[in-house]
Design an enzyme around this catalytic site. Structure first.
Site, mmCIF file in Angstrom:
data_model
loop_
_atom_site.group_PDB
_atom_site.id
_atom_site.type_symbol
_atom_site.label_atom_id
_atom_site.label_comp_id
_atom_site.label_asym_id
_atom_site.label_seq_id
_atom_site.Cartn_x
_atom_site.Cartn_y
_atom_site.Cartn_z
ATOM 1 C CB ILE A 100 23.414 -10.538 -17.976
ATOM 2 C CG1 ILE A 100 23.158 -11.578 -16.881
ATOM 3 C CG2 ILE A 100 24.879 -10.511 -18.386
ATOM 4 C CD1 ILE A 100 23.321 -13.014 -17.315
ATOM 5 C CE1 TYR A 135 22.088 -1.136 -25.950
ATOM 6 C CE2 TYR A 135 21.546 -0.638 -28.222
ATOM 7 C CZ TYR A 135 22.257 -1.373 -27.287
ATOM 8 O OH TYR A 135 23.136 -2.333 -27.712
#
Length: 161
Positions: A100, A135
């Protein structure tokens, strides 16, 4: 879509102010900063929907908001284009590990490209290794030679005098 569950997104509306504040508080709890959340629904409504200084998207699974991202535009003088600045991204704990967060990033990247933005930026707490790893897996690069500085309201008032 790379998520492991059926996920979609939608932009927040004025009627979602309580949900936006809920996600802000949940993020603050995760970041161990709940005592710093002083905003109200009225302030959020004013800045998000009257002044339109930021936008929010929700990740939705089974008609339930399970994550959010709050972003706004900045500007790069070097690139000569607007950028998308991600202020907050958060997925409820029960929904993590299902793609998600990546889905929200993909939607933000699409929004940035559709709007002609030259880049997307955000900050991350140094201790938040799970987010840092995430990230980096997206291809993001840490801006190690840059530090974030902040003037709070009191300091802004002192400076403006």
């Amino acid at each position: 879509m790379t998520s492991k569950c059926k996920v979609s997104y939608r932009f927040a509306t004025r009627e979602d102010i309580s949900k936006v504040l809920y996600f802000i508080r949940e993020l603050a709890i995760y970041e161990k900063m709940l005592d710093e959340v002083v905003t109200t629904e009225n302030e959020l409504e004013y800045w998000l929907f009257e002044k339109k200084t930021a936008e929010v998207i929700f990740a939705v699974v089974d008609n339930k908001e399970v994550g959010f991202a709050l972003f706004f535009h900045n500007f790069s003088t070097f690139v000569g284009k607007a950028g998308l600045y991600l202020e907050d991204l958060f997925v409820l704990e029960a929904y993590r590990g299902q793609g998600i967060g990546k889905y929200l990033f993909q939607q933000l990247a699409t929004i940035a490209l559709d709007r002609g933005c030259g880049r997307m930026e955000w900050c991350c707490l140094d201790w938040n290794q799970p987010s840092i790893d995430f990230y980096l897996s997206l291809g993001a690069k840490a801006m190690d030679s840059w530090s974030t500085y902040r003037l709070t309201t009191t300091k802004l008032q002192q400076l403006a005098k």
